[in-house]
Design a protein around this motif. Structure first.
Motif, PDB file in Angstrom:
ATOM      1  N   ALA A  22       0.828  -1.207   0.000  1.00 18.69           N
ATOM      2  CA  ALA A  22       0.000   0.000   0.000  1.00 18.69           C
ATOM      3  C   ALA A  22       0.856   1.249   0.000  1.00 18.69           C
ATOM      4  O   ALA A  22       0.571   2.208  -0.717  1.00 18.69           O
ATOM      5  CB  ALA A  22      -0.936  -0.002   1.209  1.00 18.69           C
ATOM      6  N   ARG A  28      -0.241   6.349  -3.779  1.00 18.02           N
ATOM      7  CA  ARG A  28      -1.010   5.754  -2.680  1.00 18.02           C
ATOM      8  C   ARG A  28      -0.663   6.416  -1.348  1.00 18.02           C
ATOM      9  O   ARG A  28      -1.532   6.641  -0.509  1.00 18.02           O
ATOM     10  CB  ARG A  28      -0.794   4.243  -2.636  1.00 18.02           C
ATOM     11  CG  ARG A  28      -1.466   3.532  -3.815  1.00 18.02           C
ATOM     12  CD  ARG A  28      -1.574   2.050  -3.610  1.00 18.02           C
ATOM     13  NE  ARG A  28      -0.316   1.347  -3.679  1.00 18.02           N
ATOM     14  CZ  ARG A  28       0.236   0.874  -4.793  1.00 18.02           C
ATOM     15  NH1 ARG A  28      -0.364   1.045  -5.955  1.00 18.02           N
ATOM     16  NH2 ARG A  28       1.383   0.226  -4.752  1.00 18.02           N
ATOM     17  N   ARG A  29       0.620   6.759  -1.156  1.00 16.85           N
ATOM     18  CA  ARG A  29       0.991   7.470   0.067  1.00 16.85           C
ATOM     19  C   ARG A  29       0.299   8.823   0.123  1.00 16.85           C
ATOM     20  O   ARG A  29      -0.171   9.248   1.189  1.00 16.85           O
ATOM     21  CB  ARG A  29       2.514   7.629   0.161  1.00 16.85           C
ATOM     22  CG  ARG A  29       3.228   6.312   0.414  1.00 16.85           C
ATOM     23  CD  ARG A  29       4.680   6.518   0.785  1.00 16.85           C
ATOM     24  NE  ARG A  29       5.464   7.242  -0.197  1.00 16.85           N
ATOM     25  CZ  ARG A  29       6.146   6.674  -1.189  1.00 16.85           C
ATOM     26  NH1 ARG A  29       6.138   5.363  -1.354  1.00 16.85           N
ATOM     27  NH2 ARG A  29       6.848   7.421  -2.028  1.00 16.85           N
ATOM     28  N   ILE A  32      -3.319   8.290   1.071  1.00 16.02           N
ATOM     29  CA  ILE A  32      -3.397   8.047   2.513  1.00 16.02           C
ATOM     30  C   ILE A  32      -3.325   9.378   3.258  1.00 16.02           C
ATOM     31  O   ILE A  32      -4.093   9.626   4.194  1.00 16.02           O
ATOM     32  CB  ILE A  32      -2.281   7.084   2.977  1.00 16.02           C
ATOM     33  CG1 ILE A  32      -2.536   5.680   2.445  1.00 16.02           C
ATOM     34  CG2 ILE A  32      -2.170   7.064   4.504  1.00 16.02           C
ATOM     35  CD1 ILE A  32      -1.357   4.724   2.599  1.00 16.02           C
ATOM     36  N   HIS A  59      -5.629   2.687  -7.595  1.00 14.27           N
ATOM     37  CA  HIS A  59      -4.849   2.883  -6.370  1.00 14.27           C
ATOM     38  C   HIS A  59      -5.732   2.715  -5.131  1.00 14.27           C
ATOM     39  O   HIS A  59      -5.329   2.090  -4.150  1.00 14.27           O
ATOM     40  CB  HIS A  59      -4.184   4.260  -6.358  1.00 14.27           C
ATOM     41  CG  HIS A  59      -2.996   4.362  -7.253  1.00 14.27           C
ATOM     42  ND1 HIS A  59      -1.842   3.632  -7.045  1.00 14.27           N
ATOM     43  CD2 HIS A  59      -2.772   5.121  -8.352  1.00 14.27           C
ATOM     44  CE1 HIS A  59      -0.954   3.943  -7.976  1.00 14.27           C
ATOM     45  NE2 HIS A  59      -1.501   4.831  -8.790  1.00 14.27           N
ATOM     46  N   LEU A  63      -5.433   0.040  -2.041  1.00 10.53           N
ATOM     47  CA  LEU A  63      -5.475   0.443  -0.636  1.00 10.53           C
ATOM     48  C   LEU A  63      -6.587  -0.286   0.107  1.00 10.53           C
ATOM     49  O   LEU A  63      -6.423  -0.675   1.267  1.00 10.53           O
ATOM     50  CB  LEU A  63      -5.665   1.955  -0.519  1.00 10.53           C
ATOM     51  CG  LEU A  63      -4.466   2.811  -0.920  1.00 10.53           C
ATOM     52  CD1 LEU A  63      -4.858   4.280  -1.012  1.00 10.53           C
ATOM     53  CD2 LEU A  63      -3.308   2.604   0.030  1.00 10.53           C
ATOM     54  N   SER A  64      -7.687  -0.505  -0.566  1.00  8.10           N
ATOM     55  CA  SER A  64      -8.800  -1.240   0.031  1.00  8.10           C
ATOM     56  C   SER A  64      -8.433  -2.709   0.246  1.00  8.10           C
ATOM     57  O   SER A  64      -8.705  -3.279   1.307  1.00  8.10           O
ATOM     58  CB  SER A  64     -10.031  -1.118  -0.871  1.00  8.10           C
ATOM     59  OG  SER A  64     -11.089  -1.876  -0.375  1.00  8.10           O
ATOM     60  N   CYS A  66      -5.567  -3.850   0.740  1.00 10.12           N
ATOM     61  CA  CYS A  66      -4.557  -3.901   1.804  1.00 10.12           C
ATOM     62  C   CYS A  66      -5.155  -3.588   3.170  1.00 10.12           C
ATOM     63  O   CYS A  66      -4.461  -3.688   4.183  1.00 10.12           O
ATOM     64  CB  CYS A  66      -3.427  -2.917   1.506  1.00 10.12           C
ATOM     65  SG  CYS A  66      -2.487  -3.322   0.028  1.00 10.12           S
ATOM     66  N   ILE A  68      -6.212  -0.626   4.175  1.00  6.15           N
ATOM     67  CA  ILE A  68      -5.889   0.735   4.600  1.00  6.15           C
ATOM     68  C   ILE A  68      -7.084   1.657   4.419  1.00  6.15           C
ATOM     69  O   ILE A  68      -7.275   2.604   5.170  1.00  6.15           O
ATOM     70  CB  ILE A  68      -4.677   1.290   3.814  1.00  6.15           C
ATOM     71  CG1 ILE A  68      -3.479   0.369   3.941  1.00  6.15           C
ATOM     72  CG2 ILE A  68      -4.330   2.704   4.253  1.00  6.15           C
ATOM     73  CD1 ILE A  68      -2.999   0.145   5.350  1.00  6.15           C
ATOM     74  N   VAL A  69      -7.893   1.386   3.422  1.00  6.72           N
ATOM     75  CA  VAL A  69      -9.055   2.221   3.113  1.00  6.72           C
ATOM     76  C   VAL A  69     -10.301   1.343   3.045  1.00  6.72           C
ATOM     77  O   VAL A  69     -10.252   0.227   2.526  1.00  6.72           O
ATOM     78  CB  VAL A  69      -8.855   2.953   1.758  1.00  6.72           C
ATOM     79  CG1 VAL A  69     -10.129   3.625   1.286  1.00  6.72           C
ATOM     80  CG2 VAL A  69      -7.731   3.963   1.861  1.00  6.72           C
ATOM     81  N   ILE A  82     -10.087   6.181   5.824  1.00  7.29           N
ATOM     82  CA  ILE A  82      -8.831   5.542   6.202  1.00  7.29           C
ATOM     83  C   ILE A  82      -9.037   4.657   7.426  1.00  7.29           C
ATOM     84  O   ILE A  82      -9.877   4.940   8.270  1.00  7.29           O
ATOM     85  CB  ILE A  82      -7.728   6.596   6.454  1.00  7.29           C
ATOM     86  CG1 ILE A  82      -6.379   5.933   6.609  1.00  7.29           C
ATOM     87  CG2 ILE A  82      -8.006   7.404   7.674  1.00  7.29           C
ATOM     88  CD1 ILE A  82      -5.323   6.529   5.790  1.00  7.29           C
TER      89      ILE A  82
END
Length: 123
Positions: A22, A28-29, A32, A59, A63-64, A66, A68-69, A82
């Motif tokens: 992620a 992606r950073r 975030i 992206h 993130l989803s 992973c 993270i989102v 987040i």
């Protein structure tokens, strides 16, 4: 870890995603970072980048995957929120190196102070 799936004489490799994947990409950073302060629609996130809307969606999908989102619907809009607790493995991994670098910098600072003292004594 990879999962191998054979479909109609073709090999498809599906990688299991993790938090390090992620954060591996700068876009992606940045996503975030945007979502750290507020939940945004996918379109609102996309407006912050000079890449295509489908690229931003991809992206966000990663993130989803992973964790993270989280994406949820409100009416016709899809909102991204987040999940900061899922970034803890990264913080823990970095922490071990932070301690190492603090020790190295402290050692370097001591060395510089010794040099400075030596130079003053030589004058």
């Amino acid at each position: 870890m990879a999962t191998y799936i054979f479909v109609a004489n073709r090999l498809h490799i599906r990688m299991r995603r993790d938090v390090f994947q992620a954060i591996a990409d700068p876009v992606r950073r940045d996503i975030i970072g945007l979502l750290a302060n507020q939940e945004l629609t996918v379109n609102s996130v996309a407006e912050n980048f000079d890449i295509s809307r489908p690229a931003v969606s991809n992206h966000i999908k990663i993130l989803s995957e992973c964790g993270i989102v989280v994406i949820h619907k409100k009416g016709r809009e899809r909102y991204c929120q987040i999940q900061p607790q899922n970034l803890l493995p990264v913080a823990e991994w970095i922490e071990q190196y932070r301690k190492l670098w603090e020790e190295k910098l402290d050692s370097f600072e001591s060395y510089l102070m010794k040099l400075q003292t030596k130079n003053k004594n030589d004058e």
